[in-house]
Motif scaffolding. Structure first.
Motif, PDB file in Angstrom:
ATOM      1  N   ALA A  18       0.820  -1.206   0.000  1.00 38.25           N
ATOM      2  CA  ALA A  18       0.000   0.000   0.000  1.00 38.25           C
ATOM      3  C   ALA A  18       0.854   1.257   0.000  1.00 38.25           C
ATOM      4  O   ALA A  18       0.495   2.271  -0.604  1.00 38.25           O
ATOM      5  CB  ALA A  18      -0.928  -0.013   1.209  1.00 38.25           C
ATOM      6  N   ALA A  56       1.657   2.219  -3.461  1.00 36.64           N
ATOM      7  CA  ALA A  56       0.533   2.249  -4.402  1.00 36.64           C
ATOM      8  C   ALA A  56       0.223   3.677  -4.846  1.00 36.64           C
ATOM      9  O   ALA A  56       0.475   4.654  -4.137  1.00 36.64           O
ATOM     10  CB  ALA A  56      -0.696   1.624  -3.760  1.00 36.64           C
ATOM     11  N   HIS A  90      -2.975   6.047  -6.563  1.00 34.67           N
ATOM     12  CA  HIS A  90      -4.422   6.069  -6.759  1.00 34.67           C
ATOM     13  C   HIS A  90      -4.778   6.141  -8.250  1.00 34.67           C
ATOM     14  O   HIS A  90      -4.318   7.036  -8.959  1.00 34.67           O
ATOM     15  CB  HIS A  90      -5.046   7.272  -6.057  1.00 34.67           C
ATOM     16  CG  HIS A  90      -5.436   6.995  -4.645  1.00 34.67           C
ATOM     17  ND1 HIS A  90      -4.590   7.226  -3.571  1.00 34.67           N
ATOM     18  CD2 HIS A  90      -6.597   6.501  -4.112  1.00 34.67           C
ATOM     19  CE1 HIS A  90      -5.213   6.889  -2.450  1.00 34.67           C
ATOM     20  NE2 HIS A  90      -6.421   6.447  -2.745  1.00 34.67           N
ATOM     21  N   PHE A 114       1.443  -1.135  -8.109  1.00 34.15           N
ATOM     22  CA  PHE A 114       0.403  -1.252  -7.078  1.00 34.15           C
ATOM     23  C   PHE A 114      -0.556  -0.077  -7.223  1.00 34.15           C
ATOM     24  O   PHE A 114      -0.130   1.077  -7.279  1.00 34.15           O
ATOM     25  CB  PHE A 114       1.017  -1.269  -5.682  1.00 34.15           C
ATOM     26  CG  PHE A 114       1.892  -2.471  -5.432  1.00 34.15           C
ATOM     27  CD1 PHE A 114       1.332  -3.691  -5.090  1.00 34.15           C
ATOM     28  CD2 PHE A 114       3.266  -2.373  -5.553  1.00 34.15           C
ATOM     29  CE1 PHE A 114       2.137  -4.804  -4.867  1.00 34.15           C
ATOM     30  CE2 PHE A 114       4.080  -3.477  -5.330  1.00 34.15           C
ATOM     31  CZ  PHE A 114       3.511  -4.700  -4.990  1.00 34.15           C
ATOM     32  N   LEU A 144      -4.368   1.808  -6.087  1.00 34.06           N
ATOM     33  CA  LEU A 144      -5.475   1.965  -5.145  1.00 34.06           C
ATOM     34  C   LEU A 144      -6.716   2.479  -5.879  1.00 34.06           C
ATOM     35  O   LEU A 144      -6.617   3.400  -6.692  1.00 34.06           O
ATOM     36  CB  LEU A 144      -5.107   2.946  -4.034  1.00 34.06           C
ATOM     37  CG  LEU A 144      -4.189   2.414  -2.934  1.00 34.06           C
ATOM     38  CD1 LEU A 144      -3.690   3.555  -2.064  1.00 34.06           C
ATOM     39  CD2 LEU A 144      -4.910   1.376  -2.074  1.00 34.06           C
ATOM     40  N   HIS A 164      -7.830  -1.951   1.298  1.00 31.65           N
ATOM     41  CA  HIS A 164      -6.900  -1.148   2.095  1.00 31.65           C
ATOM     42  C   HIS A 164      -7.647  -0.140   2.950  1.00 31.65           C
ATOM     43  O   HIS A 164      -8.450   0.652   2.444  1.00 31.65           O
ATOM     44  CB  HIS A 164      -5.919  -0.422   1.167  1.00 31.65           C
ATOM     45  CG  HIS A 164      -5.023   0.541   1.892  1.00 31.65           C
ATOM     46  ND1 HIS A 164      -4.136   0.131   2.861  1.00 31.65           N
ATOM     47  CD2 HIS A 164      -4.885   1.895   1.799  1.00 31.65           C
ATOM     48  CE1 HIS A 164      -3.480   1.175   3.326  1.00 31.65           C
ATOM     49  NE2 HIS A 164      -3.930   2.268   2.706  1.00 31.65           N
ATOM     50  N   TYR A 168      -9.858  -0.776  -2.978  1.00 30.80           N
ATOM     51  CA  TYR A 168      -9.133  -1.965  -3.414  1.00 30.80           C
ATOM     52  C   TYR A 168      -7.658  -1.649  -3.599  1.00 30.80           C
ATOM     53  O   TYR A 168      -7.289  -0.605  -4.158  1.00 30.80           O
ATOM     54  CB  TYR A 168      -9.706  -2.467  -4.744  1.00 30.80           C
ATOM     55  CG  TYR A 168     -11.144  -2.882  -4.672  1.00 30.80           C
ATOM     56  CD1 TYR A 168     -11.527  -4.079  -4.079  1.00 30.80           C
ATOM     57  CD2 TYR A 168     -12.155  -2.072  -5.207  1.00 30.80           C
ATOM     58  CE1 TYR A 168     -12.854  -4.464  -4.011  1.00 30.80           C
ATOM     59  CE2 TYR A 168     -13.480  -2.448  -5.145  1.00 30.80           C
ATOM     60  CZ  TYR A 168     -13.828  -3.642  -4.541  1.00 30.80           C
ATOM     61  OH  TYR A 168     -15.145  -4.016  -4.465  1.00 30.80           O
ATOM     62  N   LEU A 169      -6.814  -2.560  -3.150  1.00 31.78           N
ATOM     63  CA  LEU A 169      -5.393  -2.517  -3.449  1.00 31.78           C
ATOM     64  C   LEU A 169      -5.123  -3.617  -4.465  1.00 31.78           C
ATOM     65  O   LEU A 169      -5.380  -4.795  -4.201  1.00 31.78           O
ATOM     66  CB  LEU A 169      -4.556  -2.746  -2.189  1.00 31.78           C
ATOM     67  CG  LEU A 169      -3.045  -2.803  -2.383  1.00 31.78           C
ATOM     68  CD1 LEU A 169      -2.512  -1.494  -2.958  1.00 31.78           C
ATOM     69  CD2 LEU A 169      -2.342  -3.137  -1.067  1.00 31.78           C
ATOM     70  N   HIS A 184      -2.578  -5.401  -7.454  1.00 34.01           N
ATOM     71  CA  HIS A 184      -1.212  -5.620  -7.929  1.00 34.01           C
ATOM     72  C   HIS A 184      -1.243  -5.931  -9.417  1.00 34.01           C
ATOM     73  O   HIS A 184      -1.805  -6.939  -9.835  1.00 34.01           O
ATOM     74  CB  HIS A 184      -0.552  -6.775  -7.173  1.00 34.01           C
ATOM     75  CG  HIS A 184       0.864  -7.022  -7.588  1.00 34.01           C
ATOM     76  ND1 HIS A 184       1.408  -8.280  -7.653  1.00 34.01           N
ATOM     77  CD2 HIS A 184       1.849  -6.169  -7.970  1.00 34.01           C
ATOM     78  CE1 HIS A 184       2.659  -8.204  -8.055  1.00 34.01           C
ATOM     79  NE2 HIS A 184       2.950  -6.933  -8.255  1.00 34.01           N
TER      80      HIS A 184
END
Length: 285
Positions: free
Chosen positions: A193, A196, A198, A216, A218, A261, A266-267, A269
């Protein structure tokens, strides 16, 4: 009839000891499920998500049709059927329960034990990816993970929950274990996170979309999409499109949802794209 005090998993859900979960076959019981589903989804029982006749046929064919009773009163129900690969997968079509007392979790854990006794190792279901509490329940409490984004899967649904919105869903898979201890929560790695970026951010109740190719990603969710559909349908539709493009696009490309998260988004990958191999060259003197 299965009493909760015989199920360690279900006892861990915090449901009352007076809750009984049992398979249903009688039409009177199935019609009562239709009434309950009508109350939950805000529809007439005859126009609910599944009819008593269909539940009767599914149960008679050996599928999962159960009701949850608290002090003799129906407070939840769940319907599931075998899916491909049929020897290993159960698809949970619908689960509805009175909110706030752990009944939904008790039903899922009962469904898990029912499946394991039949050699089933995976349960799938769909849910609206915009409903944050459902995402938290599915991803964090159960440890299930979205696998496929389904655009307007049921068409427009004009009930109290969907409010006429397009019925985007994510197909979610729950890998089962024979472990009988309390259900553990599943949260994404903080280090992921921290790196990550956005793709969708909540800014004043509306989605702000930022294209990104970060590894990553978000994707924020609205605080209460069901209320937003009533008070600001335009903002609700903007959220639908933003999450559809971001989450749907990532899942289409093979990305993996790591979890929810901070209970806000949502997180994801994104699988790094391998650099193409340099062509081999040959030389001769």
């Amino acid at each position: 009839m299965t009493h909760l005090d015989t199920l360690t998993d279900t006892r861990a859900a915090g449901a009352t000891s007076s809750l009984d979960i049992r398979e249903l076959h009688a039409m009177d019981d199935l019609e009562a499920v239709c009434v309950l589903f009508g109350e939950i989804w805000g529809t007439h029982p005859a126009k609910g998500p599944v009819s008593a006749e269909v539940m009767r046929a599914l149960g008679h064919a050996g599928n999962y049709v159960v009701g949850a009773y608290e002090n003799g009163r129906l407070v939840g129900a769940s319907v599931a059927f075998f899916a491909e690969p049929s020897a290993a997968t159960l698809h949970s079509h619908i689960t509805g329960a009175t909110a706030g007392r752990g009944i939904g979790l008790a039903l899922k854990l009962h469904q898990k034990q029912w499946a394991l006794r039949r050699g089933i190792t995976r349960i799938t279901w769909t849910y609206d990816p915009l409903i944050r509490r459902n995402a938290h329940f599915n991803l964090t409490k159960l440890g299930a993970r979205p696998e496929e984004y389904l655009r307007s899967f049921y068409g427009a649904m004009d009930d109290a929950i969907n409010g006429g919105d397009e019925s985007d869903r994510v197909l979610t898979a729950w890998g089962l274990s024979a472990h009988h201890g309390p259900a553990a929560t599943s949260t994404p790695d903080d280090s992921a996170a921290a790196h990550a970026v956005h793709a969708v951010r909540d800014v004043g109740g509306r989605p702000e979309v930022t294209p990104t190719d970060a590894e990553f990603v978000l994707i924020d969710l609205p605080d209460d999409i069901e209320a937003l559909r009533r008070t600001d349908p335009g903002a609700a539709h903007a959220w639908r499109l933003a999450v559809r493009d971001a989450l749907g696009g990532l899942l289409d490309d093979g990305a993996r949802v790591l979890g929810l998260h901070d209970r806000r988004g949502y997180l994801v990958h994104r699988t790094p794209v391998s650099a193409p191999a340099r062509p081999r060259t040959e030389s001769s003197l």
